[in-house]
Motif scaffolding. Sequence first.
Motif, PDB file in Angstrom:
ATOM      1  N   LEU A 196       0.856  -1.218   0.052  1.00 23.05           N
ATOM      2  CA  LEU A 196      -0.035   0.086  -0.026  1.00 23.05           C
ATOM      3  C   LEU A 196       0.838   1.144  -0.043  1.00 23.05           C
ATOM      4  CD1 LEU A 196      -2.795  -1.116   2.498  1.00 23.05           C
ATOM      5  CD2 LEU A 196      -3.139  -0.914   0.070  1.00 23.05           C
ATOM      6  N   ASP A 197       2.091   1.283   0.884  1.00 26.57           N
ATOM      7  CA  ASP A 197       2.800   2.607   0.752  1.00 26.57           C
ATOM      8  C   ASP A 197       3.544   2.481  -0.618  1.00 26.57           C
ATOM      9  OD1 ASP A 197       2.260   3.213   3.397  1.00 26.57           O
ATOM     10  OD2 ASP A 197       4.112   2.123   4.241  1.00 26.57           O
ATOM     11  N   ALA A 198       3.738   1.584  -1.318  1.00 27.15           N
ATOM     12  CA  ALA A 198       4.466   1.619  -2.772  1.00 27.15           C
ATOM     13  C   ALA A 198       3.291   2.040  -3.668  1.00 27.15           C
ATOM     14  CB  ALA A 198       4.840   0.158  -3.070  1.00 27.15           C
ATOM     15  N   GLY A 199       2.054   2.439  -3.176  1.00 25.37           N
ATOM     16  CA  GLY A 199       0.922   2.881  -4.149  1.00 25.37           C
ATOM     17  C   GLY A 199       0.317   1.908  -5.183  1.00 25.37           C
ATOM     18  N   ALA A 200       0.352   0.568  -4.398  1.00 24.23           N
ATOM     19  CA  ALA A 200      -0.324  -0.434  -5.459  1.00 24.23           C
ATOM     20  C   ALA A 200      -2.045  -0.247  -5.500  1.00 24.23           C
ATOM     21  CB  ALA A 200      -0.158  -1.867  -4.643  1.00 24.23           C
ATOM     22  N   ASN A 230       1.218  -4.365  -7.602  1.00 20.12           N
ATOM     23  CA  ASN A 230       1.434  -3.528  -8.781  1.00 20.12           C
ATOM     24  C   ASN A 230       1.955  -2.261  -8.617  1.00 20.12           C
ATOM     25  OD1 ASN A 230      -0.897  -2.306  -8.120  1.00 20.12           O
ATOM     26  ND2 ASN A 230      -1.848  -2.215 -10.066  1.00 20.12           N
ATOM     27  N   GLY A 231       2.782  -2.024  -7.502  1.00 22.01           N
ATOM     28  CA  GLY A 231       3.122  -1.009  -6.671  1.00 22.01           C
ATOM     29  C   GLY A 231       4.367  -0.407  -7.561  1.00 22.01           C
ATOM     30  N   SER A 232       5.048   0.636  -6.913  1.00 19.90           N
ATOM     31  CA  SER A 232       6.211   1.381  -7.861  1.00 19.90           C
ATOM     32  C   SER A 232       7.422   0.280  -7.985  1.00 19.90           C
ATOM     33  CB  SER A 232       6.667   2.577  -6.964  1.00 19.90           C
ATOM     34  OG  SER A 232       7.165   2.095  -5.529  1.00 19.90           O
ATOM     35  N   GLY A 233       7.573  -0.791  -7.031  1.00 23.14           N
ATOM     36  CA  GLY A 233       8.654  -1.548  -7.282  1.00 23.14           C
ATOM     37  C   GLY A 233       9.848  -0.976  -6.872  1.00 23.14           C
ATOM     38  N   MET A 234      10.926  -1.761  -6.897  1.00 21.43           N
ATOM     39  CA  MET A 234      12.384  -1.325  -6.246  1.00 21.43           C
ATOM     40  C   MET A 234      13.416  -1.502  -7.482  1.00 21.43           C
ATOM     41  SD  MET A 234      12.440  -2.707  -2.420  1.00 21.43           S
ATOM     42  CE  MET A 234      11.353  -4.273  -2.916  1.00 21.43           C
ATOM     43  N   ARG A 270      10.499  -5.038 -10.012  1.00 17.70           N
ATOM     44  CA  ARG A 270      10.692  -4.161 -11.092  1.00 17.70           C
ATOM     45  C   ARG A 270      10.333  -2.824 -11.034  1.00 17.70           C
ATOM     46  NH1 ARG A 270       8.907  -2.950 -16.352  1.00 17.70           N
ATOM     47  NH2 ARG A 270       7.116  -4.443 -16.213  1.00 17.70           N
ATOM     48  N   LEU A 271      10.850  -1.815 -11.328  1.00 21.65           N
ATOM     49  CA  LEU A 271      10.393  -0.456 -11.778  1.00 21.65           C
ATOM     50  C   LEU A 271       9.443  -0.362 -12.983  1.00 21.65           C
ATOM     51  CD1 LEU A 271      13.516   1.644 -10.606  1.00 21.65           C
ATOM     52  CD2 LEU A 271      11.553   1.424  -9.049  1.00 21.65           C
ATOM     53  N   HIS A 272       8.542   0.415 -12.879  1.00 20.93           N
ATOM     54  CA  HIS A 272       7.685   0.606 -14.131  1.00 20.93           C
ATOM     55  C   HIS A 272       8.456   0.987 -15.294  1.00 20.93           C
ATOM     56  CE1 HIS A 272       3.453  -0.286 -12.543  1.00 20.93           C
ATOM     57  NE2 HIS A 272       4.292   0.066 -11.368  1.00 20.93           N
ATOM     58  N   GLN A 283       6.782  -8.886 -14.274  1.00 14.65           N
ATOM     59  CA  GLN A 283       5.951  -7.671 -14.222  1.00 14.65           C
ATOM     60  C   GLN A 283       6.238  -6.512 -13.406  1.00 14.65           C
ATOM     61  OE1 GLN A 283       2.022  -9.315 -13.178  1.00 14.65           O
ATOM     62  NE2 GLN A 283       2.380  -8.903 -10.690  1.00 14.65           N
ATOM     63  N   ALA A 284       5.857  -5.369 -13.415  1.00 17.30           N
ATOM     64  CA  ALA A 284       6.154  -4.450 -12.855  1.00 17.30           C
ATOM     65  C   ALA A 284       5.289  -4.370 -11.137  1.00 17.30           C
ATOM     66  CB  ALA A 284       5.856  -3.033 -13.402  1.00 17.30           C
TER      67      ALA A 284
END
Length: 601
Positions: A37-41, A61-65, A115-117, A141-142
């Motif tokens: 959730l903090d990653a914006g999923a 499907n958040g921001s990834g790292m 993975r980053l988008h 996937q991102a």
Amino acid sequence: MTDIIQLLPDSVANQIAAGEVIQRPASVVKELVENALDAGASEIQVMVVDAGRTMIQVIDNGSGMSATDARLSFERHATSKIREAGDLFDLHTMGFRGEALASIAAVAQVTLITRLHEEEVGTQLRIDGSKFVEQQPVACQAGSQFKVENLFFNVPARRKFLKSNATELNNILTAYERIVLVNPQVSFVLQSNGTELSKLPAAGLRQRIIDVFGKKLNQDLLPIDVNTTLCHIKGFVGKPQSAKKKGAHQYFFVNSRYMKHPYFAKAVMAPFERLVPQGEQVPFFIFFDVPPADIDVNIHPTKTEIKFENEQAIWQILSAAVKDAVGRFNDIPSIEFDTEGKPDIPVFGPGEDVQIPKVNVNPQYNPFRKAEIQHGRQPRNEDWQQLYEAAAQRDNKQTTLFDEQDDTTNVIAEKSPTHYQYKGRLIMTAVKSGLMMVDQHRAHLRVLFEEYLQKMDRHKWPTQNVLFPEIVRLTPAETAVMSQMLAQLEEVGFAVSDLGGGSFSVNGVPAGLDGVDPKNLLNELLASAKDKTGRPKSEMAESVALGMARSSAIPYGQVLSNEEMENLINRLFACSNAKMTPDGKLITCILKQDEIERLMG
């Protein structure tokens, strides 16, 4: 003398920290979903195997790292949420300590794929018990995929003390419900052993509550919405008719974070004091939006205990908001047009002179003196000082009305065959030592409880099929409890079939439970057994037997004949404990003969 103090290795320190942060599989699910959730999923999938013992997987499907962030995220106190101590008082994220991933990796085997988008290639990383194993590029996937396997594999003591799979799954579902309720804009999927337990599309707040707890709750929700300079309070509170003794859904959230707050719970229940029976609770889902500087969430690792700077003022605002919601629910007065025979209430005129009514009282009137003269007795000498001293002497004796040590199991042979029912509640009968009083509801509760246990032990309880099966729809958490209770329910005569998706069909009920609603009975059994899950089978059986006895026992106010009272008392004294109910309430007491004589003078 040699030095004996030394620094602990990081792996040991992480295991110690994990004891506070990661207490059970539900803690892993909570931490990983909050990170997503903090990653914006906007889409989160949770999959568990064997209630999280074997595997927990969270896909978002958040921001990834990036590759560097993925490696650094498993270090202690490594976080992207805060930069300095002052940020603790301006938190806008669920996590901030940077301990969760390090604690999980210390007691499990973790695989991270992220993975980053904007990147074309992601990173795969593996850690076993705080030991880095490998890191390599991978096509994915991102977003992020965390797979936690063999939880507590290197801490056998912690793994041994985990509860049964049904209990641990119930804890996961509880943590899952707390998260999905406060994030209705995010879609969630929960799977257990390959079976989908919950699928929640993105929706509004009210719809999310209905999706989680069922459509029946929709008609019992009253909206709350009040905005002040101190806080913004919104959500829903249940109507008085939705009150339950057990199992009421009660949730507080502050700044999208679940919290426990008994003080605020009293503010919610205060307006319902005279609207619901004593001991019952109404459901509520209340969300606080408070400036982060006015609260402190850094109190306990679980972050469910939160301090408020203006706690008393918010209490008053909350209580007023609930009163307003309940008042608006009951604000339509009933207009009575039939005025025949009703008192004529005059309309007050502002210019009219109003006089205070006068009441004539005879201060010499004494009804007791008149009664004594009518019966030919002389009036008593009212020496109040003497009466006061005599009363004080009796109080100093510290006598008790009921002797708790009296053995009521021996009075059955000396009791009178004639009984008296007092106000539809107590059965009174004369015994050798005085006057015995028996609570008829509690007595029947004890009798039925022991009879039901005996039938469960013998596995002989006839089933009475119902003409039209009742469909009961349960939440995922209640479904987990029901799956563990099915064996006990079959032993006591229930015929319940699982229709899937949290729906159960009640095809038969125990013979002899005439007039009992099967759906209400099952709901009461679920609420009673929820705290018993994972405990010995005997305790689960006792919970089922007690729930059925409560639903079938003689209610207060029911008139009994002398034969029925005699039969109930004989059955009561044939029980193993005739003084106390299974939940510890007094059934019988005896007013001693000498006390009766003293009271009568």
